[in-house]
Write a protein that holds these residues in place. Structure first.
Motif, PDB file in Angstrom:
ATOM      1  N   ASP A 149       0.809  -1.226   0.000  1.00  0.00           N
ATOM      2  CA  ASP A 149       0.000   0.000   0.000  1.00  0.00           C
ATOM      3  C   ASP A 149       0.841   1.274   0.000  1.00  0.00           C
TER       4      ASP A 149
ATOM      5  N   PHE B 244       2.501   3.257  -2.203  1.00  0.00           N
ATOM      6  CA  PHE B 244       2.232   4.388  -3.098  1.00  0.00           C
ATOM      7  C   PHE B 244       0.817   4.930  -2.910  1.00  0.00           C
ATOM      8  N   ARG B 245      -0.128   3.994  -2.658  1.00  0.00           N
ATOM      9  CA  ARG B 245      -1.515   4.406  -2.481  1.00  0.00           C
ATOM     10  C   ARG B 245      -1.624   5.362  -1.277  1.00  0.00           C
TER      11      ARG B 245
ATOM     12  N   ALA C  36       0.019   8.364  -4.696  1.00  0.00           N
ATOM     13  CA  ALA C  36       0.803   8.377  -5.932  1.00  0.00           C
ATOM     14  C   ALA C  36       0.411   7.203  -6.820  1.00  0.00           C
ATOM     15  N   THR C  37       0.317   7.494  -8.106  1.00  0.00           N
ATOM     16  CA  THR C  37       0.006   6.430  -9.060  1.00  0.00           C
ATOM     17  C   THR C  37       1.161   6.335 -10.045  1.00  0.00           C
ATOM     18  N   PRO C  38       1.379   5.142 -10.625  1.00  0.00           N
ATOM     19  CA  PRO C  38       2.505   5.010 -11.554  1.00  0.00           C
ATOM     20  C   PRO C  38       2.209   5.665 -12.905  1.00  0.00           C
TER      21      PRO C  38
ATOM     22  N   ALA D  90       2.134  -0.880 -13.056  1.00  0.00           N
ATOM     23  CA  ALA D  90       1.394  -0.929 -11.802  1.00  0.00           C
ATOM     24  C   ALA D  90       2.379  -0.917 -10.644  1.00  0.00           C
ATOM     25  N   THR D  91       1.833  -0.819  -9.418  1.00  0.00           N
ATOM     26  CA  THR D  91       2.688  -0.958  -8.244  1.00  0.00           C
ATOM     27  C   THR D  91       2.469  -2.351  -7.669  1.00  0.00           C
TER      28      THR D  91
ATOM     29  N   THR E 275       1.162  -5.556  -5.195  1.00  0.00           N
ATOM     30  CA  THR E 275      -0.069  -6.022  -4.563  1.00  0.00           C
ATOM     31  C   THR E 275       0.310  -6.739  -3.271  1.00  0.00           C
TER      32      THR E 275
ATOM     33  N   GLY F  20       6.509  -1.304 -12.845  1.00  0.00           N
ATOM     34  CA  GLY F  20       5.947   0.037 -12.927  1.00  0.00           C
ATOM     35  C   GLY F  20       7.022   1.108 -12.975  1.00  0.00           C
TER      36      GLY F  20
ATOM     37  N   MET G 149       7.313   5.217 -11.833  1.00  0.00           N
ATOM     38  CA  MET G 149       6.602   6.299 -11.138  1.00  0.00           C
ATOM     39  C   MET G 149       6.664   7.593 -11.938  1.00  0.00           C
ATOM     40  N   ARG G 150       5.732   8.518 -11.579  1.00  0.00           N
ATOM     41  CA  ARG G 150       5.722   9.822 -12.256  1.00  0.00           C
ATOM     42  C   ARG G 150       6.890  10.679 -11.751  1.00  0.00           C
TER      43      ARG G 150
END
Lengths: 120, 892
Positions: free
Chosen positions: B213, B215-216, B220-222, B226-227, B229, B273, B275-276
Motif C-alpha cells: 500500500d 504508493f496508495r 501516488a500512481t505510476p 502498476a505498483t 499487490t 511500474g 513512477m511519475r
C-alpha cells in the motif's frame, strides 16, 4: 516691488547675450527673429543667440521689467506666424547704458591697455 | 527633411513648462521658421539648414532643462500652498527630484539608510524564505494533513520513536479502521543496491523495500504499469517499481520497459511500474527503485523492529481517534506474546511535524534572529530619518514661511522616505536572493527538504512593507510636527541650534537604547550558540575518528548466497587491506557510530530475581579489529576471536550503559540474553560511544559478523586506520577490492571525521548565520550611537564653544559628550541583559547544550558591545573638542 529694484547697478554685470539683447532693443523694437538677425550683424564674432537662450532671456527680462512687449509696427510681415515685438523699458535702457559704461571703463583701464598693446 | 526638423523643434517647445510654453511657444516656432526661411534663401541651404536644426535642437534641450528646473523651484518652493491641488503627481515627482538632489548632497545619510534597509530586508527575506519552503509549506502529497507517522513506542515512554516489527505493523494495517491505508517501508536510510547498467558495469543506486500500500498511501500512481499487490509481500518476489529518473537513465525513457528485467545485486527483478516524475519519496528524492517487502506471516519475528510506517487517516478521522483504536489492539498483541516480554504501544505523529521536526528549531532560532535584525534596522532607519528631519527643521520652516502647505511639506518628506525605502528594497532583494543562494550552498543536506528551498517574493514584499512603513512613519511624523510649529520659532531655534531638537533627542536616545538592547540580545544569543557548539566539539564521542577512512562494501546475493562465502570474502579483503603499507588497523561494522538509530532490537534478559525483562538495544554487526581501529576501549572481558564462529555458541559485546541497565551490580560477563531470535552470552563490555548526531549514547550490542553472517547479507562499512592520506587509502583499498572481486563496488568513501562533521553541519550553519546577524546588529547599534552623539555635538556646538571659551579643557568636553552616549548605551545594556536572559531560556529549549545563563557569554557580549559603543562614540567626541570657541560664537 522691493526697494532698490530700479537701481540699474543691481543687474550688473550682464552676460554677453543679455547685453546684446538689451542693446539691440534699446535702438529699436524687434521681434524674436529680428533680435537674432540684428545680433549677427551688429556683433560679429560674439557668442550667437540660439532659440532656447533667446526666449529664456526674453522671459527673464520681461519678469525683471527690463523690456516690455510693444505693438507690432505697420511694416510687420502679414502671415499667420506669431511675432511679438519687444522694446527696452527705461530701466532696461539704463541698465544697458550702465553695462556699456562699465565695459568702456574696463577697456580704458591702463592695465587693459597694456595687455592689449604688449607683444604676446 | 524640413518636416522632421520642425517636428522635433515643435515637440521640444511643447515640452517646456506650461507658463513658459503658453507665453512663448508659438513665438519660438515663428522665430525658428523665420530663421529657416532666411537660411533657405542663402547659398548652401541644405548643409546650413542641417547645421541650424541641430544647433536649435541642442539649444532647446539645454534651455528646456534649465527652464524646467527654474520653473519648478519657483512654483513649488514659493507659490505652493496647501490649497494647491493642481497636480499631486507632479508634486510627487518634483519632490522625488528634489530628494534625489538632496540625497546626492548628503550621500552618507542615504548610504546608511539604504544599507540598513538592505540588510534588514535581505536577511529577513532569505531566512523567511527558508522557513516558508522548509517548514510552512505542505508536503508534496495529496491531502498531506491526513498523513501520520507511526512509531513503535514503549508504554513507559510514549515519546519513544522506535521501528515496527513486520507482524505488528501488518496487524495495525489490517485491523485499525482509522487508517485508510498504511505505507510500510524499510528503515534503512542508506540502503543501496548495485545495478548492472546496459553497458555492464555496476553502479550503486538507492533501493527502498516497501509494502503493497506504499504508493496508495501517498496518493501516488505510476506513470506506466502498476505498483505492488499484497500478493507480492512474500519471499522471493523479484519485482521492481523504478523512479522516473532511473527509467530515463537506465531505459532511456522507453515505454516498453514494463516486463523487462533489471539486475540488482546480481538478482534479476522484473520492472512492473514506473513512477511519475512528480513523485518524490519521503526518504529522499534520490530513491531510485522500490522492491516488495517480505511481510509474510511466519517469516518475521515480532522482536525484529526494522520497519517504518506512514498511515493515511480515513476522512474525518483524527489522530486521537486513531490512538484510541490502536490501544486495545496493541494490548491484545502484547497479551498474546507476553511470554516474550515485548512492549506494545504506537506513537502517532503528524507526518509534517515529523519531517521538519529536527530542522524547525534551527529555523525558528534563525527566524527570531532575523526578526531582531529587522527590528534593529527599523530602529536605525527611524533614527536616521528623525535626525534628518531635525536637521531640516530650518528648511521646513523656510518653506512653510514661504507659504508651502502642510500636505506639501509632509509630502516632500514622504517622497524622501519612499525613495530610500525603494532603493533599500532593491538592494535588499538582491541581498535576499544571494542570501537564499548562500543558505542553499551552506546547507545542502542539513536542512530537511532543502531541495524545495526558493526565494520568495511575497516575503520580500512583507519585509519591504515593514521597513517602508517605518521609514514613512518616522520620516513623516517629525514633518507633521514641524509643519505645525510656528516658522518664526523654528527659524529662531534652528539658527541658535539648541532647543529645537530636544524632544526628538529623547526619542532618538530611546531608539538607540532599544537598538543597543536588541543588539545585545542577538549577541548573547550568538554567544550561547557558540558556547553550545564548542561544548559539542569538545565532547568525547567515545572513540577516535582521526586517520580513519570508511567505505561500504556490498556483496551481491546471487554470488554470495551463503554465510560462509560472505565471511570468506570479508576475511580475505581484510587480510589484504591490513597488509597494505601504512595501514595499521582494519575493521568493519554494519552501521557507523554517530549515524543514528539502525537495527533497534529487543533485548530480553533475566533480572536478579530470575524474571524475564526486556529493553531495547542497538545491534551492530562488527568484523575484524573494529574496536582497535576506532579506539573504542574494552572495559571488561574479551573482544571477538577466531573461536566465535558460525557453529560456536553466540557471543556478544555490550556497552557499559546497557550492562548497567540490564545487569546492574551483577557481573555482566557470562550473562545470557536474547536478541534477533537467538541466545547470546556477554563476553565483553565496551565503553559507550556516540550513537547519533548529537553525540548521545544508546545501549549497544555488538555481534560478530563471522558468527552472525547467516542472519542476512550484511552491508559492511569498513573502517581503515592508516598513516596515509585519505585519497591514497581509498585508491589502494579500491585496488585491493578489485583483486579480491573485480565486480564489487567501493561505495561512499568518507573519512570518519567527515561523517561526523556532516552531523554538525546544521549546527555550524545556524551558528554562522547567528554570527552574521550578531555582527550586523552590532554595526547597526554602533551606527545608531555614532549618529546620536554626532547629532548631539552639532546641537551643542554653541554651548561647547562657550564652555571652551570659558576655559573648559578638551577632556572635560569629551567627558560631557561621552557621558551622554554611555548613559544611552547603558540603559540599552540593562534592558538587553534582561531580554537576553529571557531569550536564553527559549534558546535552551530549542537548541541542544545551551546554558541559558552562561555568565561568560553575557559578560563577553556586553564587553564587545561596550567596545563598539565607545569606538562609535569616540569620533563625535573628538570632533566636539575641535570646536573653535570663536567660530561657535560667531555662528550664533
Amino acid at each position: 516691488m522691493p526697494p532698490g529694484s530700479s537701481d540699474p547697478g543691481r543687474f550688473l554685470p550682464l552676460t554677453p547675450l543679455d547685453f546684446q539683447v538689451l542693446t539691440l532693443l534699446a535702438s529699436r523694437e524687434l521681434h524674436g527673429y529680428g533680435i537674432v538677425q540684428s545680433a549677427g550683424e551688429a556683433f560679429p564674432g560674439q557668442p550667437s543667440l540660439d532659440l532656447g537662450s533667446l526666449y529664456r532671456i526674453i522671459s527673464r527680462m520681461l519678469a525683471e521689467r527690463l523690456i516690455h512687449e510693444v505693438k507690432a509696427p505697420g511694416d510687420a510681415p502679414a502671415d499667420k506666424r506669431v511675432r511679438r515685438y519687444y522694446a527696452v523699458t527705461n530701466l532696461g535702457r539704463a541698465v544697458a547704458r550702465a553695462e556699456a559704461a562699465r565695459l568702456r571703463a574696463l577697456l580704458a583701464s591702463p592695465a587693459t591697455l597694456i595687455l592689449l598693446e604688449s607683444p604676446r | 527633411m524640413k518636416a522632421l526638423g520642425s517636428r522635433v523643434v515643435a515637440a521640444l517647445v511643447s515640452a517646456f513648462p506650461s507658463p513658459f510654453r503658453e507665453r512663448f511657444g508659438a513665438e519660438m516656432l515663428a522665430t525658428y521658421l523665420d530663421q529657416r526661411d532666411s537660411i533657405a534663401a542663402g547659398g548652401n541651404p541644405h548643409l546650413d539648414l542641417w547645421r541650424h536644426d541641430a544647433r536649435t535642437v541642442v539649444s532647446l534641450f539645454r534651455a528646456l532643462h534649465a527652464e524646467r528646473r527654474a520653473t519648478s523651484i519657483r512654483i513649488h518652493a514659493i507659490n505652493s500652498r496647501s490649497t494647491h491641488r493642481a497636480d499631486p503627481m507632479s508634486d510627487f515627482l518634483f519632490d522625488l527630484r528634489l530628494t534625489f538632489r538632496s540625497l546626492r548632497t548628503r550621500p552618507g545619510f542615504a548610504a546608511l539608510a539604504i544599507l540598513t534597509l538592505a540588510l534588514g530586508i535581505g536577511a529577513n527575506t532569505a531566512v523567511f524564505s527558508v522557513l516558508n519552503s522548509v517548514i510552512l509549506s505542505p508536503l508534496p502529497y495529496a491531502e498531506p494533513g491526513q498523513l501520520v507517522r507511526l512509531y513503535s513506542a514503549e508504554l513507559r515512554t510514549l515519546a519513544d520513536k522506535n521501528y515496527h516489527s513486520a507482524p505488528d505493523i501488518v496487524d495495525i494495517r489490517d485491523q485499525v479502521s482509522a487508517f485508510a491505508s498504511v505505507a510500510i517501508m524499510g528503515n534503512y536510510r542508506e540502503q543501496g543496491a548495485d545495478i548492472t547498467t546496459s553497458d555492464g558495469h555496476p553502479e550503486r543506486v538507492r533501493v527502498l523495500p516497501v509494502g503493497a500500500d506504499y504508493f496508495r498511501t501517498f496518493g501516488a500512481t505510476p506513470l506506466l504499469g502498476a505498483t505492488f499487490t499484497r500478493d507480492d509481500e512474500r519471499p522471493g518476489v523479484r519485482k521492481v517499481v523504478i523512479s522516473h529518473a532511473l527509467w530515463q537513465s537506465f531505459a532511456a525513457g522507453n515505454r516498453n520497459v514494463i516486463g523487462r528485467t533489471v539486475t540488482f545485486n546480481g538478482d534479476s527483478y522484473e520492472v512492473v511500474g514506473v513512477m511519475r516524475p512528480t513523485f518524490s519519496d519521503l526518504n529522499g528524492s534520490d530513491v531510485a527503485a522500490w522492491i516488495p517487502l517480505n511481510l509474510a506471516p511466519g517469516e518475521n519475528s515480532r522482536g525484529n523492529h526494522y520497519l517504518s510506517a506512514v498511515a493515511r487517516l480515513r476522512d474525518g478521522v483524527t489522530m486521537a481517534q486513531a490512538r484510541t483504536q490502536l490501544e486495545p489492539l496493541m494490548r491484545r498483541i502484547d497479551e498474546q506474546f507476553s511470554e516474550q516480554g515485548y512492549y506494545r504501544a504506537v506513537n502517532v505523529v503528524a507526518l509534517h511535524d515529523d519531517v521538519v521536526g529536527s530542522s524547525s528549531s534551527a529555523v525558528y532560532i534563525l527566524m527570531g534572529a532575523a526578526g531582531l535584525v529587522l527590528l534593529i534596522a527599523c530602529l536605525n532607519v527611524a533614527n536616521l530619518f528623525l535626525a534628518r528631519s531635525v536637521a531640516q527643521t530650518r528648511e521646513t520652516a523656510i518653506r512653510s514661511a514661504l507659504g508651502a502647505g502642510r500636505s506639501r511639506l509632509i509630502g516632500a518628506r514622504l517622497s524622501e522616505s519612499l525613495l530610500i525605502a525603494l532603493i533599500g528594497g532593491l538592494v535588499g532583494s538582491v541581498t535576499a536572493y544571494g542570501g537564499v543562494k548562500a543558505l542553499l550552498a551552506l546547507s545542502p543536506e542539513s536542512l530537511a527538504r532543502a531541495e524545495q528551498l526558493h526565494f520568495d517574493p511575497v516575503l520580500l514584499g512583507f519585509a519591504l512593507g515593514i521597513t517602508v512603513l517605518t521609514g514613512v512613519l518616522f520620516g513623516a511624523a517629525p514633518a507633521v510636527r514641524a509643519s505645525r510649529a510656528d516658522p518664526q520659532d523654528a527659524l529662531h531655534d534652528a539658527s541658535r541650534g539648541n532647543t529645537s531638537g530636544r524632544g526628538s533627542r529623547h526619542v532618538r536616545s530611546l531608539l538607540v537604547a532599544s537598538q543597543v538592547s536588541v543588539a545585545l540580545v542577538l549577541l548573547v544569543g550568538a554567544g550561547l550558540l557558540i558556547q553550545a557548539f564548542a561544548a559539542q566539539l569538545r565532547r568525547d564521542p567515545g572513540f577516535d575518528p582521526s586517520n580513519v577512512m570508511t567505505f561500504e562494501v556490498n556483496l551481491p546475493n546471487a554470488r554470495y548466497d551463503s554465510a560462509s562465502r560472505r565471511v570468506l570474502l570479508h576475511e580475505a579483503l581484510q587480510a589484504k587491506l591490513r597488509a597494505l603499507p601504512g595501514v595499521t588497523n582494519v575493521g568493519a561494522t554494519s552501521w557507523l557510530p554517530t549515524n543514528g538509530m539502525y537495527h533497534s532490537w529487543g533485548f530480553s534478559y533475566l533480572d536478579a530475581q530470575g524474571a524475564r525483562q526486556r529493553t531495547q538495544g542497538q545491534v551492530r554487526v562488527v568484523d575484524g579489529d573494529y574496536l582497535a581501529t576506532l579506539g573504542i576501549p574494552l572495559i571488561a572481558g574479551r573482544t571477538f576471536g577466531s573461536g566465535d564462529q558460525l557453529a560456536a555458541p553466540g557471543a556478544a559485546l555490550i556497552s557499559q550503559s546497557l550492562s548497567r541497565a540490564a545487569f546492574a551490580e551483577r557481573d555482566p560477563l557470562g550473562q545470557q540474553f536474547r536478541t534477533g531470535g537467538r541466545d547470546f552470552t556477554v563476553v565483553g563490555v565496551i565503553a559507550d560511544v556516540a550513537s547519533d548526531a548529537s553525540w548521545a549514547t544508546a545501549p549497544l550490542v555488538l555481534l560478530s559478523h563471522d558468527q552472525f553472517a547467516d542472519d542476512r547479507n550484511w552491508v559492511l562499512t569498513y573502517v581503515v586506520k592508516s598513516t596515509l592520506a585519505d585519497d591514497q587509502v581509498v585508491q589502494r583499498a579500491r585496488a585491493t577490492l578489485a583483486e579480491v572481486d573485480p565486480a564489487l563496488v567501493l561505495f561512499r568513501p568518507q573519512a570518519m571525521e567527515a561523517v561526523m562533521a556532516r552531523h554538525l553541519a546544521r549546527d555550524r550553519f545556524v551558528l554562522v548565520l547567528m554570527l552574521i546577524f550578531g555582527a550586523v546588529a552590532l554595526s547597526l547599534a554602533a551606527v545608531g550611537v555614532y549618529g546620536v552623539l554626532s547629532y548631539l555635538v552639532t546641537q551643542r556646538h554653541h554651548e561647547i564653544g562657550v564652555r571652551m571659551a570659558l576655559g573648559a579643557q578638551p577632556g572635560q568636553v569629551r567627558a560631557i559628550v561621552m557621558r551622554q552616549g554611555l548613559v544611552v548605551a547603558g540603559v540599552g545594556v540593562v534592558i538587553g541583559v534582561a531580554g537576553a536572559a529571557a531569550l536564553g531560556g527559549v534558546l535552551q529549549s530549542l537548541a541542544q547544550g545551551v546554558q541559558a545563563r552562561d555568565p561568560l557569554v553575557f559578560a563577553g557580549a556586553t564587553l564587545v558591545l561596550g567596545v563598539a559603543v565607545v569606538l562609535a562614540g569616540y569620533l563625535p567626541t573628538r570632533r566636539a573638542t575641535r570646536v573653535s570657541p570663536l567660530e561657535a560664537l560667531r555662528n550664533d
